[in-house]
Design a protein around this motif. Structure first.
Motif, short mmCIF file in Angstrom:
data_model
loop_
_atom_site.label_atom_id
_atom_site.label_comp_id
_atom_site.label_asym_id
_atom_site.label_seq_id
_atom_site.Cartn_x
_atom_site.Cartn_y
_atom_site.Cartn_z
N PHE A 49 -50.10 -20.00 -22.67
CA PHE A 49 -51.04 -20.23 -21.57
C PHE A 49 -51.35 -18.98 -20.75
N VAL A 50 -50.48 -17.99 -20.74
CA VAL A 50 -50.69 -16.81 -19.91
C VAL A 50 -51.62 -15.81 -20.59
N ILE A 51 -51.50 -15.64 -21.90
CA ILE A 51 -52.34 -14.64 -22.59
C ILE A 51 -53.83 -14.97 -22.47
N PRO A 52 -54.29 -16.21 -22.64
CA PRO A 52 -55.72 -16.47 -22.42
C PRO A 52 -56.18 -16.21 -20.98
N VAL A 53 -55.33 -16.50 -20.00
CA VAL A 53 -55.70 -16.22 -18.61
C VAL A 53 -55.80 -14.71 -18.40
N LEU A 54 -54.88 -13.96 -18.99
CA LEU A 54 -54.93 -12.51 -18.90
C LEU A 54 -56.21 -11.98 -19.56
N TRP A 55 -56.57 -12.54 -20.71
CA TRP A 55 -57.80 -12.13 -21.38
C TRP A 55 -59.03 -12.42 -20.50
N LEU A 56 -59.02 -13.56 -19.82
CA LEU A 56 -60.14 -13.90 -18.94
C LEU A 56 -60.26 -12.93 -17.76
N LEU A 57 -59.16 -12.39 -17.31
CA LEU A 57 -59.20 -11.42 -16.23
C LEU A 57 -59.67 -10.04 -16.71
N ILE A 58 -59.39 -9.70 -17.97
CA ILE A 58 -59.76 -8.39 -18.51
C ILE A 58 -61.17 -8.40 -19.10
N ALA A 59 -61.65 -9.51 -19.59
CA ALA A 59 -62.93 -9.59 -20.29
C ALA A 59 -64.12 -9.05 -19.50
N PRO A 60 -64.23 -9.25 -18.20
CA PRO A 60 -65.40 -8.72 -17.49
C PRO A 60 -65.48 -7.18 -17.47
N SER A 61 -64.43 -6.51 -17.86
CA SER A 61 -64.46 -5.05 -17.87
C SER A 61 -65.03 -4.49 -19.17
N LYS A 62 -65.49 -5.34 -20.06
CA LYS A 62 -65.99 -4.88 -21.37
C LYS A 62 -67.45 -5.26 -21.54
N ASP A 63 -68.15 -4.46 -22.32
CA ASP A 63 -69.52 -4.83 -22.68
C ASP A 63 -69.47 -5.65 -23.97
N PRO A 72 -58.29 -7.02 -27.93
CA PRO A 72 -58.64 -8.07 -26.97
C PRO A 72 -58.01 -7.90 -25.59
N LEU A 73 -56.83 -7.29 -25.51
CA LEU A 73 -56.17 -7.14 -24.21
C LEU A 73 -56.32 -5.73 -23.64
N ALA A 74 -57.21 -4.93 -24.23
CA ALA A 74 -57.45 -3.58 -23.71
C ALA A 74 -58.44 -3.66 -22.55
N PHE A 75 -58.22 -2.81 -21.56
CA PHE A 75 -59.13 -2.78 -20.42
C PHE A 75 -60.37 -1.99 -20.80
N GLY A 76 -61.54 -2.46 -20.39
CA GLY A 76 -62.80 -1.79 -20.71
C GLY A 76 -63.04 -0.60 -19.80
N SER A 77 -63.94 -0.74 -18.84
CA SER A 77 -64.21 0.33 -17.89
C SER A 77 -64.54 -0.25 -16.53
N TRP A 78 -64.32 0.56 -15.49
CA TRP A 78 -64.64 0.12 -14.14
C TRP A 78 -66.15 0.01 -13.94
N GLU A 79 -66.88 0.81 -14.69
CA GLU A 79 -68.35 0.76 -14.58
C GLU A 79 -68.88 -0.62 -14.95
N THR A 80 -68.34 -1.16 -16.03
CA THR A 80 -68.76 -2.50 -16.47
C THR A 80 -68.33 -3.56 -15.46
N VAL A 81 -67.20 -3.38 -14.85
CA VAL A 81 -66.75 -4.33 -13.84
C VAL A 81 -67.69 -4.31 -12.64
N LEU A 82 -68.10 -3.12 -12.22
CA LEU A 82 -68.99 -3.00 -11.08
C LEU A 82 -70.38 -3.55 -11.39
N LYS A 83 -70.81 -3.43 -12.66
CA LYS A 83 -72.12 -3.99 -13.06
C LYS A 83 -72.10 -5.52 -13.01
N SER A 84 -71.01 -6.08 -13.43
CA SER A 84 -70.94 -7.54 -13.47
C SER A 84 -70.50 -8.06 -12.14
#
Length: 84
Positions: A49-63, A72-84
């Motif tokens: 149950f924790v890994i999907p929640v973690l993925w949901l928190l990291i997903a907005p940082s990716k294009d 899947p669990l790698a952080f994208g970029s802050w630029e993408t987070v600020l865009k979304s």
């Protein structure tokens, strides 16, 4: 009139009974094997149950491309987070 109360001090348990009581508090009626089994099942559910929640928190940082191609669990970029 005031009543005097006495406090009774319990004598400590002998060492073997003390360890037996501690083991019963730790393991209960199911014993050490049951405790290990219970904790391993609990750990599996936490991971499940924790890994999907973690993925949901990291997903907005990716294009779109990074979500499919990168870890899947790698952080994208802050630029993408600020865009979304």
């Amino acid at each position: 009139m005031s009543k005097m109360t006495t406090t009774s001090f319990k004598t400590p348990l002998p060492a073997p009974r003390r360890w037996k009581k501690l083991a019963y508090r730790l393991f209960g009626d199911i014993g050490p094997v049951g405790t290990i089994l219970r904790l391993s099942v609990l750990l599996i559910f936490v991971i499940y149950f924790v890994i999907p929640v973690l993925w949901l928190l990291i997903a907005p940082s990716k294009d779109q491309f990074t979500i499919i191609s990168a870890n899947p669990l790698a952080f994208g970029s802050w630029e993408t987070v600020l865009k979304s």
